[in-house]
Design an enzyme around this catalytic site. Structure first.
Site, PDB file in Angstrom:
ATOM      1  CE  LYS A  81      -4.500   0.897   0.137  1.00 25.39           C
ATOM      2  NZ  LYS A  81      -5.546   0.124  -0.547  1.00 25.39           N
ATOM      3  N   GLY A 184     -19.610   7.753  -0.995  1.00 20.82           N
ATOM      4  CA  GLY A 184     -18.705   8.046  -2.099  1.00 20.82           C
ATOM      5  C   GLY A 184     -18.910   7.060  -3.225  1.00 20.82           C
ATOM      6  CB  VAL A 186     -17.131   1.959  -2.591  1.00 21.93           C
ATOM      7  CG1 VAL A 186     -17.603   0.588  -2.089  1.00 21.93           C
ATOM      8  CG2 VAL A 186     -15.866   1.786  -3.430  1.00 21.93           C
TER       9      VAL A 186
END
Length: 349
Positions: A81, A184, A186
């Site tokens: 990440k 948002g 998703v």
């Protein structure tokens, strides 16, 4: 600032890389948790942190989650990440993204990036000017790629259906009350899928206008962000940032199911036990929210088309059922069972 291995969330990470490009203003962290199954894959988060050490903690936690997510989705990828530290004004420039692309490229393919919070398909295009180790690029024809959010939403939707069947004995979502935290890309996509099945929705978002607009579109109800977790519902679906389930919030829950898209929903390992002790069915986040990385991964490795992506996403409920079944058999919290399975898959069990 402490060394990375002194952080509580350091978990034998293979590498934690800090980058600074003064000319562009880039400050970034790339954490590689595991490359046991393949290159460490995971998106880049663009976020403002009041304390820079919080960015390292985020990268450590999120990269471990990606190792588990990719393993549980049967993808030939490890976990990594990246975090780009935004200033208070969220200033983002092409020069900054290009500098980040060079940082990714310096790792020689050990890390593959894509979109995450605060990053877009257009941003990936700029990053790809400097490195080939990037996915989430615009789809071409019937190929996979582009914004992974709709695929993440699809997986959450299927996971909620599986959870409702297991916990409530219902085969359909009509009349099932779902409280969605975060509207948002998703969370909003998930809400539309749920509404299409006749679910009753309560929505909340830090952007109140966005939540209200979606509520008006879907005939849903809005509440303040500080009240969404205590809504009396069938399902609480955290779809914003992590660590929302903790010693303070878990006692407030008035739903038999927690199933959402946010990464690292549990603030600590003990919070999985707290949910279990209350008899709440928990869908471990890195299992249920794997739809996006499935799309990104198949794009990067060049395997399959949209039908293959959707076929793999439809297997998410099977993995959840495996976790829930072992949890019922052993009496262990679902969160701990999922960790155990993932650790075995990456050779750390």
């Amino acid at each position: 600032m402490s060394a990375a291995w002194d952080y509580p969330d350091f978990d034998d990470h293979e590498g934690v890389h800090l980058y600074r490009d003064a000319a562009s203003g880039l400050t970034a962290v790339i954490a590689l948790h595991s490359t046991k199954l393949g290159p460490a894959a995971g998106g880049t988060r663009f976020w403002h942190y009041a304390d820079k050490s919080d960015a390292i903690t985020d990268a450590l936690r999120l990269s471990r989650g990606m190792s588990y997510k990719n393993a549980m989705a049967d993808l030939p990828l490890g976990g990594g990440k990246a975090v780009i530290l935004a200033d208070a004004g969220r200033t983002k420039t092409p020069a900054m993204l290009q500098a980040f692309g060079r940082a990714v490229d310096s790792l020689g393919g050990h890390y593959v990036t894509a979109e995450d919070v605060g990053m877009s398909v257009a941003d990936m295009v700029v990053i790809a000017q400097q490195t080939r180790f990037v996915s989430g690029l615009p789809a071409v024809g019937a190929g996979v790629g582009g914004d992974p959010s709709p695929y993440t939403a699809m997986g959450i939707y299927l996971g909620i259906k599986a959870a409702v069947k297991r916990a409530l004995g219902k085969d359909a979502l009509k009349g099932v009350h779902v409280a969605v935290q975060g509207t948002g890309s998703v969370g909003g996509g998930l809400a539309r899928l749920l509404a299409g099945d006749g679910a009753l929705l309560t929505l909340a978002d830090v952007n109140g206008a966005r939540a209200q607009a979606l509520a008006d579109e879907l005939g849903a109800t809005c509440v303040a962000t500080d009240g969404i977790l205590s809504v009396e519902a069938d399902v609480i679906s955290p779809c914003a940032l992590g660590a929302v389930l903790n010693a303070q919030t878990i006692p407030m829950l008035k739903a038999p199911i927690v199933a959402g898209a946010a990464n690292n929903q549990l603030a600590t390992d003990e919070d999985g036990s707290r949910l279990h002790a209350r008899g709440i069915l928990f869908a471990p986040d890195y299992v249920i929210n794997a739809g996006g990385i499935i799309n990104v991964a198949l794009e990067y490795i060049g395997q399959g088309d949209r039908d293959e992506v959707e076929r793999r996403i439809r297997r998410i409920p099977e993995r959840l059922e495996q976790v829930w079944r072992e949890s019922a058999e052993t009496g262990d919290p679902a969160a701990h069972v999922a960790d155990r399975i993932a650790q075995r898959l990456i050779g750390r069990g």
